[in-house]
Design an enzyme around this catalytic site. Sequence first.
Site, mmCIF file in Angstrom:
data_model
loop_
_atom_site.group_PDB
_atom_site.id
_atom_site.type_symbol
_atom_site.label_atom_id
_atom_site.label_comp_id
_atom_site.label_asym_id
_atom_site.label_seq_id
_atom_site.Cartn_x
_atom_site.Cartn_y
_atom_site.Cartn_z
ATOM 1 N N HIS A 34 -86.261 -76.611 -9.732
ATOM 2 C CA HIS A 34 -85.896 -76.260 -11.112
ATOM 3 C C HIS A 34 -84.736 -75.254 -11.080
ATOM 4 C CE1 HIS A 34 -86.086 -74.503 -15.121
ATOM 5 N NE2 HIS A 34 -86.654 -75.649 -15.480
ATOM 6 N N GLU B 266 -82.014 -81.996 -15.970
ATOM 7 C CA GLU B 266 -82.149 -80.867 -16.878
ATOM 8 C C GLU B 266 -80.859 -80.046 -16.849
ATOM 9 O OE1 GLU B 266 -86.574 -80.009 -17.444
ATOM 10 O OE2 GLU B 266 -85.872 -78.733 -15.838
HETATM 11 P P1 PGA Z 1 -87.413 -75.875 -22.367
HETATM 12 O O1 PGA Z 1 -87.587 -75.891 -20.771
HETATM 13 O O2 PGA Z 1 -88.006 -77.165 -22.875
HETATM 14 O O3 PGA Z 1 -88.177 -74.665 -22.805
HETATM 15 O O4 PGA Z 1 -85.950 -75.786 -22.635
HETATM 16 C C1 PGA Z 1 -87.327 -77.075 -20.086
HETATM 17 C C2 PGA Z 1 -87.459 -76.880 -18.616
HETATM 18 O O5 PGA Z 1 -87.058 -75.827 -18.081
HETATM 19 O O6 PGA Z 1 -87.960 -77.788 -17.940
#
Ligand code: PGA
Length: 261
Positions: free
Chosen positions: A95, A167
């Site tokens: 992540h 992401e």
């Molecule tokens: P968020 O986080 O939906 O709060 O933007 C997404 C993530 O970090 O996977």
Amino acid sequence: MTVYIGTSWKMNKTLDEARTYVETLNGAPTWPGTVQPFVLPPHTVLSTVRATLDPATGVWVGAQNAHWAPHGPYTGEVSMTMVKDAGAGIVEIGHSERRELFNETDRSVNLKIVAALAAGLIPLLCVGEGLETRSRGEALRFVLAQVDAAFAGIPAEDTRKVLVAYEPVWAIGDAGIPARAEDVADVISAISTSRDLRGVLYGGSVNHANAAELLSVPAVDGLFVGRSAWDADGFLSLVSLAAEVRGTSPVPPTPLHAPVR
Ligand code: PGA
């Protein structure tokens, strides 16, 4: 086609809060067969979530991170085998918060995917570019390089066990700019065609208002959600929406601890 709706709780929830969340999931109506929900609690509540979640829900449980070494003098870390032992069937790897705040590198991400596969866990690889990279028009190149590095040396029979979450860093969290379908479609399609994968999810400021649009992106196999799914009703509403958008079928949910194929 299965549509995955998952959430990482990040660094949130005490044991009591986790139990409350699970109670709501356990009381939810039968899960639509085409949707595969999963939750990634913090390590401290993982085994409790696993133990209290009704297997009939079909919800997968997983971890947000684990070390690549099988055991040893790594203070504060836990291994893939340990999170599996605590109830994880899936593990998030790479992540952007881990890359940015905890010095996770393409190399450690690669080692973790190998270790997760060896432990029989489904790796959930996260990739995504920052705002500057996107402004320079280099998002696609950057993300594909991250994917290539993550899969270095991993054969195709293993890549197809892996979920990838695209992401974009600029879309994540309270300061994130929610992405539109047209912002992310090219990158998602490029990841999806780059190799044989279990699926490609989109993550970053997903909420009830934009989930249908993001699920309409060709090649998107699901959504990976933070804040909007930190209360169980929010999570359930996204699962239901995904079922509506993608249609339901009368197949039973995949059992917990689904074998990695
Ligand atoms: P968020 O986080 O939906 O709060 O933007 C997404 C993530 O970090 O996977």
